[in-house]
Structure formats: structure tokens, C-alpha cells
Design an enzyme around this catalytic site. Structure first.
Site, PDB file in Angstrom:
ATOM      1  N   SER A  37       0.804  -1.218   0.000  1.00 20.47           N
ATOM      2  CA  SER A  37       0.000   0.000   0.000  1.00 20.47           C
ATOM      3  C   SER A  37       0.838   1.269   0.000  1.00 20.47           C
ATOM      4  O   SER A  37       0.369   2.325  -0.434  1.00 20.47           O
ATOM      5  CB  SER A  37      -0.947   0.005   1.207  1.00 20.47           C
ATOM      6  OG  SER A  37      -0.217  -0.148   2.413  1.00 20.47           O
TER       7      SER A  37
ATOM      8  N   GLY B  95      -1.708  -4.603   1.051  1.00 19.72           N
ATOM      9  CA  GLY B  95      -1.833  -5.793   1.871  1.00 19.72           C
ATOM     10  C   GLY B  95      -0.855  -6.894   1.543  1.00 19.72           C
ATOM     11  O   GLY B  95      -0.797  -7.907   2.241  1.00 19.72           O
TER      12      GLY B  95
ATOM     13  N   ASN C  79       3.706  -5.477   5.921  1.00 20.85           N
ATOM     14  CA  ASN C  79       2.564  -6.308   6.302  1.00 20.85           C
ATOM     15  C   ASN C  79       2.999  -7.588   7.013  1.00 20.85           C
ATOM     16  O   ASN C  79       2.229  -8.157   7.790  1.00 20.85           O
ATOM     17  CB  ASN C  79       1.721  -6.637   5.060  1.00 20.85           C
ATOM     18  CG  ASN C  79       0.977  -5.426   4.545  1.00 20.85           C
ATOM     19  OD1 ASN C  79       0.200  -4.803   5.261  1.00 20.85           O
ATOM     20  ND2 ASN C  79       1.221  -5.063   3.297  1.00 20.85           N
TER      21      ASN C  79
ATOM     22  N   ASP D 252      -2.078   6.893  10.740  1.00 22.80           N
ATOM     23  CA  ASP D 252      -1.767   5.522  11.160  1.00 22.80           C
ATOM     24  C   ASP D 252      -0.294   5.335  11.492  1.00 22.80           C
ATOM     25  O   ASP D 252       0.110   4.282  11.994  1.00 22.80           O
ATOM     26  CB  ASP D 252      -2.197   4.512  10.091  1.00 22.80           C
ATOM     27  CG  ASP D 252      -1.534   4.767   8.726  1.00 22.80           C
ATOM     28  OD1 ASP D 252      -0.536   5.511   8.669  1.00 22.80           O
ATOM     29  OD2 ASP D 252      -2.028   4.210   7.723  1.00 22.80           O
TER      30      ASP D 252
ATOM     31  N   HIS E  43       1.785   5.086   6.657  1.00 16.63           N
ATOM     32  CA  HIS E  43       1.752   5.522   5.262  1.00 16.63           C
ATOM     33  C   HIS E  43       2.160   6.989   5.122  1.00 16.63           C
ATOM     34  O   HIS E  43       1.601   7.853   5.796  1.00 16.63           O
ATOM     35  CB  HIS E  43       0.346   5.321   4.677  1.00 16.63           C
ATOM     36  CG  HIS E  43      -0.095   3.896   4.655  1.00 16.63           C
ATOM     37  ND1 HIS E  43      -0.773   3.307   5.703  1.00 16.63           N
ATOM     38  CD2 HIS E  43       0.067   2.936   3.716  1.00 16.63           C
ATOM     39  CE1 HIS E  43      -1.016   2.040   5.411  1.00 16.63           C
ATOM     40  NE2 HIS E  43      -0.520   1.789   4.211  1.00 16.63           N
TER      41      HIS E  43
END
Length: 206
Positions: A35, A69, A98, A182, A185
């Protein structure tokens, strides 16, 4: 005796022909990521991969093979077909975040990174590893363990390693706002920084 094609004239004609030919693809870059490179939370056209393509220009081809993901195992599984269908000069592997978020074995991450780099080298392309940041709440010990897997893979394979955390941390000190809420990112304003850092690493390889 008359020479029909004097050397100087022949060279001039050849140069003229070469300059008139359409520019060939100077290099192909594949970005195998998650991502971070797929553009999570960003507007279309603002992701660093797209900015890289614009900067390199039409003579280069940039293939964004990033899937949100994706883990290192997922990337390893789809890499052979990707390389077969798209002969590349440089392949940037931006995977592993991930793996950490899902608590997958760190040793497996290192092994997958080394295997991907090996596949890339055997295909004739040059590999570049890209390490993503982990949220602060994962703790320094886990963050250090995560970083060690990339460092070990780099030492084994001898390929460049780009640490996103190093790119944006200096800028954050003065401006801030380079990570989304978050803590993982990069924001839209961080994308040009990422692009320039990547360009610095891959330009000599193209």
C-alpha cells in the site's frame, strides 16, 4: 578514382539517421510493493511511483506492481511471472511492512527478501530494497528486529537499501506532517521526497 561515400560524409549521414530515429525505451523499472507504493490514502497522480515515471520521461517505463496488503511471501510468489512478462532493468522491492503488522516470522521476511533479490539478479535486472517505517507503538525492540532483516538481506545481496524512515524524519523535524495518522503511510506531501530518494539510487543503474 572517385570515392562515392567519403568517410566524413558517411559519418554525418549516419548521425543524421540516428538522431531522426524515435527514442528507444532507455530502461524499465518495476516497483513490487504494497500500500505504500500503491498509494493508500492518496489522490490519484500524487503517489511517488507516478512522480518517478513523470520525472524519468517517456523514454523510460515504470511498472507499478504494488498491491495493498501484500506480504513478502505474496511478492515472492508473483515475482517470477512479473519478471517473465516484463523484462526490467531495475526492480524495487518495497515489501515487509505487512509481515510485521501480521506478526509473521522475521526470519521468513529475511529469507523472502533474499530470494526475491536472487530472482531479480538472475533475470538480468538490478535489485533495490525499500524499507517501510513501523508505528511507534510496536516498540524499539521490534522495530530494530524488523530493520535487521533488511540490513542482513542487503549484506548478503549487496544491493542498495532505501529506508523511508531516513527520508522523511529530517523533514519532519522542521515541517512535520509526512506520515498519515496511522503512523505508517507517508502523506501526499512526502511523495516527492520519496521519489527523489529513489531516483538518486536508481539513476546510476539505468
Amino acid at each position: 578514382m572517385r570515392v562515392k561515400n567519403p568517410p566524413i560524409r558517411s559519418a554525418a549521414v549516419l548521425l543524421s539517421i540516428l538522431l531522426s530515429l524515435p527514442t528507444a525505451c532507455a530502461g524499465t523499472v518495476i516497483v513490487l510493493g504494497d500500500s505504500i507504493s500503491a498509494g493508500y490514502g492518496l489522490r490519484a497522480g500524487t503517489v511517488w511511483v507516478g512522480l518517478l515515471e513523470e520525472t524519468l520521461g517517456a523514454s523510460h517505463r515504470v511498472i507499478n506492481a504494488s498491491i495493498s496488503g501484500d506480504t513478502s511471501q505474496s511478492g515472492l510468489n508473483r515475482l517470477p511471472k512479473l519478471l517473465e512478462e516484463n523484462p526490467a532493468d531495475v526492480v524495487i522491492v518495497e515489501l515487509g511492512g505487512n509481515d510485521a503488522l501480521r506478526g509473521l516470522p522475521m526470519q521468513m521476511l529475511q529469507e523472502n527478501l533474499i530470494k526475491m533479490v536472487g530472482d531479480i539478479i538472475r533475470s538480468g535486472a538490478k535489485p533495490v530494497l525499500m524499507q517501510v517505517p513501523l508505528p511507534a507503538n510496536y516498540g524499539r525492540r521490534y522495530q530494530r528486529l524488523f530493520a535487521e532483516q533488511f540490513q542482513a538481506a542487503q549484506q548478503v545481496c549487496g544491493c542498495p537499501l532505501i529506508r523511508i524512515e531516513d527520508i522523511i524524519s529530517v523533514e519532519q523535524a522542521s515541517a512535520g506532517g509526512y506520515l498519515q495518522d496511522d503512523g505508517i503511510h507517508p502523506t501526499e506531501s512526502a511523495q516527492p521526497l520519496l521519489m527523489r530518494a529513489v531516483l538518486d539510487h536508481i539513476a546510476p543503474l539505468l
